[in-house]
Enzyme design. Structure first.
Site, mmCIF file in Angstrom:
data_model
loop_
_atom_site.group_PDB
_atom_site.id
_atom_site.type_symbol
_atom_site.label_atom_id
_atom_site.label_comp_id
_atom_site.label_asym_id
_atom_site.label_seq_id
_atom_site.Cartn_x
_atom_site.Cartn_y
_atom_site.Cartn_z
ATOM 1 C CD GLN A 18 -2.926 1.268 2.297
ATOM 2 O OE1 GLN A 18 -3.491 2.306 2.560
ATOM 3 N NE2 GLN A 18 -3.224 0.159 2.945
ATOM 4 N NE ARG A 39 8.471 -11.927 -6.556
ATOM 5 C CZ ARG A 39 9.284 -12.052 -5.523
ATOM 6 N NH1 ARG A 39 10.349 -12.797 -5.612
ATOM 7 N NH2 ARG A 39 9.024 -11.426 -4.403
ATOM 8 C CE LYS A 76 16.021 -11.276 -5.474
ATOM 9 N NZ LYS A 76 15.474 -12.078 -4.396
ATOM 10 C CG ASN A 97 6.647 -0.245 -0.854
ATOM 11 O OD1 ASN A 97 6.667 -0.638 -2.017
ATOM 12 N ND2 ASN A 97 5.624 -0.480 -0.055
ATOM 13 C CG PHE A 98 11.629 -4.021 -2.776
ATOM 14 C CD1 PHE A 98 10.521 -4.817 -3.039
ATOM 15 C CD2 PHE A 98 12.301 -3.450 -3.831
ATOM 16 C CE1 PHE A 98 10.096 -5.041 -4.335
ATOM 17 C CE2 PHE A 98 11.887 -3.665 -5.134
ATOM 18 C CZ PHE A 98 10.779 -4.458 -5.388
ATOM 19 C CD GLU A 141 -1.565 1.750 8.457
ATOM 20 O OE1 GLU A 141 -1.548 2.005 7.257
ATOM 21 O OE2 GLU A 141 -1.426 2.624 9.328
ATOM 22 C CG ASP A 170 0.375 0.683 4.774
ATOM 23 O OD1 ASP A 170 1.582 0.590 5.005
ATOM 24 O OD2 ASP A 170 -0.403 -0.253 4.893
ATOM 25 N N GLY A 249 -7.780 19.518 20.817
ATOM 26 C CA GLY A 249 -7.229 20.866 20.679
ATOM 27 C C GLY A 249 -7.843 21.722 21.768
ATOM 28 N N GLY A 250 -8.095 22.977 21.470
ATOM 29 C CA GLY A 250 -8.681 23.861 22.475
ATOM 30 C C GLY A 250 -10.203 23.726 22.536
ATOM 31 C CD GLN A 251 -12.004 25.417 19.741
ATOM 32 O OE1 GLN A 251 -12.865 25.781 20.536
ATOM 33 N NE2 GLN A 251 -11.093 26.242 19.273
HETATM 34 N N1 CAO Z 1 11.899 -9.749 -9.485
HETATM 35 C C1 CAO Z 1 12.685 -10.468 -8.667
HETATM 36 N N2 CAO Z 1 12.678 -10.311 -7.326
HETATM 37 C C2 CAO Z 1 11.823 -9.406 -6.803
HETATM 38 C C3 CAO Z 1 10.994 -8.625 -7.610
HETATM 39 C C4 CAO Z 1 11.048 -8.829 -9.015
HETATM 40 N N3 CAO Z 1 10.289 -8.130 -9.841
HETATM 41 N N4 CAO Z 1 10.276 -7.811 -6.813
HETATM 42 C C5 CAO Z 1 10.655 -8.077 -5.552
HETATM 43 N N5 CAO Z 1 11.582 -9.034 -5.526
HETATM 44 C C6 CAO Z 1 12.260 -9.614 -4.374
HETATM 45 C C7 CAO Z 1 13.074 -8.626 -3.599
HETATM 46 O O1 CAO Z 1 14.279 -8.367 -4.259
HETATM 47 C C8 CAO Z 1 13.252 -9.356 -2.293
HETATM 48 O O2 CAO Z 1 14.265 -10.305 -2.405
HETATM 49 P P1 CAO Z 1 15.406 -10.587 -1.284
HETATM 50 O O3 CAO Z 1 14.702 -10.511 0.031
HETATM 51 O O4 CAO Z 1 15.873 -11.956 -1.654
HETATM 52 O O5 CAO Z 1 16.445 -9.583 -1.421
HETATM 53 C C9 CAO Z 1 11.953 -10.140 -2.163
HETATM 54 O O6 CAO Z 1 11.318 -10.034 -3.429
HETATM 55 C C10 CAO Z 1 11.021 -9.752 -1.059
HETATM 56 O O7 CAO Z 1 10.921 -8.365 -0.896
HETATM 57 P P2 CAO Z 1 10.384 -7.733 0.470
HETATM 58 O O8 CAO Z 1 11.352 -7.953 1.567
HETATM 59 O O9 CAO Z 1 10.081 -6.326 0.197
HETATM 60 O O10 CAO Z 1 9.019 -8.544 0.710
HETATM 61 P P3 CAO Z 1 8.313 -9.135 2.020
HETATM 62 O O11 CAO Z 1 7.019 -9.670 1.537
HETATM 63 O O12 CAO Z 1 9.183 -10.077 2.759
HETATM 64 O O13 CAO Z 1 8.059 -7.880 2.962
HETATM 65 C C11 CAO Z 1 7.197 -5.712 3.552
HETATM 66 C C12 CAO Z 1 6.993 -7.012 2.746
HETATM 67 C C13 CAO Z 1 6.094 -4.753 3.169
HETATM 68 C C14 CAO Z 1 7.094 -6.044 5.074
HETATM 69 C C15 CAO Z 1 8.578 -5.127 3.223
HETATM 70 O O14 CAO Z 1 8.656 -4.940 1.841
HETATM 71 C C16 CAO Z 1 8.869 -3.815 3.927
HETATM 72 O O15 CAO Z 1 9.135 -3.763 5.115
HETATM 73 N N6 CAO Z 1 8.844 -2.716 3.152
HETATM 74 C C17 CAO Z 1 9.204 -1.410 3.628
HETATM 75 C C18 CAO Z 1 8.114 -0.851 4.469
HETATM 76 C C19 CAO Z 1 6.816 -0.787 3.735
HETATM 77 O O16 CAO Z 1 6.686 -0.207 2.677
HETATM 78 N N7 CAO Z 1 5.799 -1.337 4.360
HETATM 79 C C20 CAO Z 1 4.472 -1.091 3.865
HETATM 80 C C21 CAO Z 1 3.827 -2.302 3.469
HETATM 81 S S1 CAO Z 1 2.130 -2.012 3.429
HETATM 82 O O17 CAO Z 1 1.977 -0.711 2.620
#
Ligand code: CAO
Length: 417
Positions: A18, A39, A76, A97-98, A141, A170, A249-251
């Site tokens: 999100q 992906r 990759k 936002n990985f 979130e 988010d 707030g003040g209200q």
């Molecule tokens: N091709 C190949 N690999 C891909 C890819 C693609 N198109 N898109 C993503 N990937 C891979 C990433 O490179 C990553 O690989 P490695 O961990 O091996 O390096 C893997 O997919 C997983 O990515 P991730 O860590 O972002 O995914 P997750 O599901 O484990 O975590 C989340 C999700 C949201 C907790 C994490 O991304 C995060 O903390 N993001 C930052 C904070 C954030 O934005 N949170 C909000 C989420 S809700 O809005």
């Protein structure tokens, strides 16, 4: 087609869930060419999450990815990396936002991105800021709401910390990031150079909890907070308490019962006691004797028995629906609103008319509702279009990058796209 302010800005949307998608969707509405990189085979996890129609993208996805194009790409693989490199060379912004370090592990460090395109703006969302002692954590979130001060200050004093239904961690972070990106684009106009923009979810929540940090400092200085329900009859600890539905707030204000509350969980209004509106409030309630009564005529005098005042207002509300009550109170200039359910919001004619709620046609889902742009312009009316199907624009984007049909077919055959 009319020109939009962000026409000509190409954004690599390397976001999911999100926070990131909310940011890039906003920029797409305003004219940016947003290419969502996903992906192959699965795409953004939200395409499958909370599905209400078995074979169609979930609303979670469609409501956060309108107006974008979708490119599937396994970044990759060596070929996938090459495609992404070409895209970086031809784009203005990359948003991601990985989890922490994922982009680096993929080989796209900031240094490498700059090497490929010194004008690139790399915009990131993470749970915590760079260098923070929790910067290695993955965050969703509610985690952010707890880390940013929202949960400890939300809810009732006799209940646990509570998260808000509003996506403070988010979508709110995504909106902050959009401001950062536009600022960096303006900066690039001046310097010719790109830069890194980062917003942490904790910081974005904290930014909205600014007034609670105000209260912490007031509490430490004087030991109490006059506008909280704990004053003057309850006790304060050394940290800002949860104030229930207090105005903050003040209200002073509170959520008050209206006719039908026994069976309708949303038969309530929010009522605000603005100091300068005290006389109209008394007149509206049929209590003109309170206007000059020293037990009532100043905020300080009212505060010790504010709940008794709210109870009196509830007695007045007992035979009025929330809509009838607001129709009376609005004539007295009293800040108030019915508590609206999502059902009522979905059917609200005014929200439809203003484009805040929009009906979109989707090739697989049919019609669905989404939230349109909350930002209104005099010369731009964002037109909300359906979110892309997974990989819907893969071939178009690859062709734009100079790949011929044979190469594109090979990419498909080996699963690079
Ligand atoms: N091709 C190949 N690999 C891909 C890819 C693609 N198109 N898109 C993503 N990937 C891979 C990433 O490179 C990553 O690989 P490695 O961990 O091996 O390096 C893997 O997919 C997983 O990515 P991730 O860590 O972002 O995914 P997750 O599901 O484990 O975590 C989340 C999700 C949201 C907790 C994490 O991304 C995060 O903390 N993001 C930052 C904070 C954030 O934005 N949170 C909000 C989420 S809700 O809005």
């Amino acid at each position: 087609m009319t020109t939009k302010p962000l026409d000509g800005i190409r954004i690599i949307d390397f976001t999911h869930v999100q926070a990131g998608p909310a940011c890039t969707q906003l920029l797409a509405w305003f004219g940016a060419d947003v290419i969502k990189v996903e992906r192959p085979g699965s795409g953004d996890v939200t395409r499958n999450q909370l599905r209400d129609i078995p074979d169609a993208d979930a609303l979670y996805f469609t409501m956060l990815n309108s107006n974008k194009r979708s490119l599937t790409l396994d970044t990759k693989t060596p070929d996938g990396k090459e495609v992404l490199e070409k895209l970086i060379q031809r784009s203005d912004v990359m948003v991601e936002n990985f989890g922490p370090g994922a982009l680096d592990r993929m080989g796209f460090t900031w240094e490498r991105i700059l090497e490929l395109n010194p004008r690139m703006i790399l915009a990131s969302v993470k749970g915590f800021s760079d260098g923070h002692h929790y910067s290695d954590l993955k965050v969703y979130e509610n985690v952010a709401q707890c880390a940013g001060g929202a949960a400890s200050t939300t809810g009732f004093w006799d209940g646990p910390p509570t998260v808000s239904a509003a996506a403070l961690g988010d979508s709110n972070t995504g909106m902050h990031l959009a401001i950062g990106i536009l600022t960096a684009l303006r900066g690039r106009d001046q310097t010719g150079k790109g830069q890194k923009v980062a917003v942490s979810m904790q910081d974005a929540v904290l930014n909205l909890c600014r007034v609670k940090l105000r209260d912490q400092q007031r509490l430490e200085r004087v030991g109490y907070l006059k506008e909280y329900p704990q004053y003057p009859h309850g006790t304060f600890s050394d940290a800002v308490p949860r104030g229930g539905n207090a105005g903050g707030g003040g209200q002073p204000g509170w959520v008050l019962k209206c006719k039908g509350w026994e069976t309708d969980p949303n038969a309530y209004i929010y009522f605000t006691v603005q100091d300068h509106a005290w006389a109209p409030i008394c007149r509206a309630l049929g209590r003109p004797e309170w206007i000059d009564d020293p037990a009532y005529n100043t905020p300080d005098a009212r505060q010790p028995h504010i709940f008794e005042i709210f109870k009196t207002i509830e007695e007045w509300l007992a035979d009025k629906t929330k809509y009838e009550a607001v129709d009376i109170l609005r004539k007295f200039d009293i800040p108030c609103s019915p508590v609206l359910s999502m059902k009522e919001i979905a059917r609200d004619e005014s929200l439809r008319k203003s484009g805040s709620i929009v009906e979109v046609d989707h090739p697989k889902r049919g019609k669905y509702l989404t939230v349109g742009s909350p930002i209104k312009f005099s010369d731009l009316k964002p037109e909300i279009t359906a979110s892309p199907l997974l990989g819907e624009h893969t071939d178009d984007v690859l062709a734009e990058l100079g790949y011929d049909a044979d190469k594109i077919a090979t990419f498909h055959a080996v699963g690079v796209v």
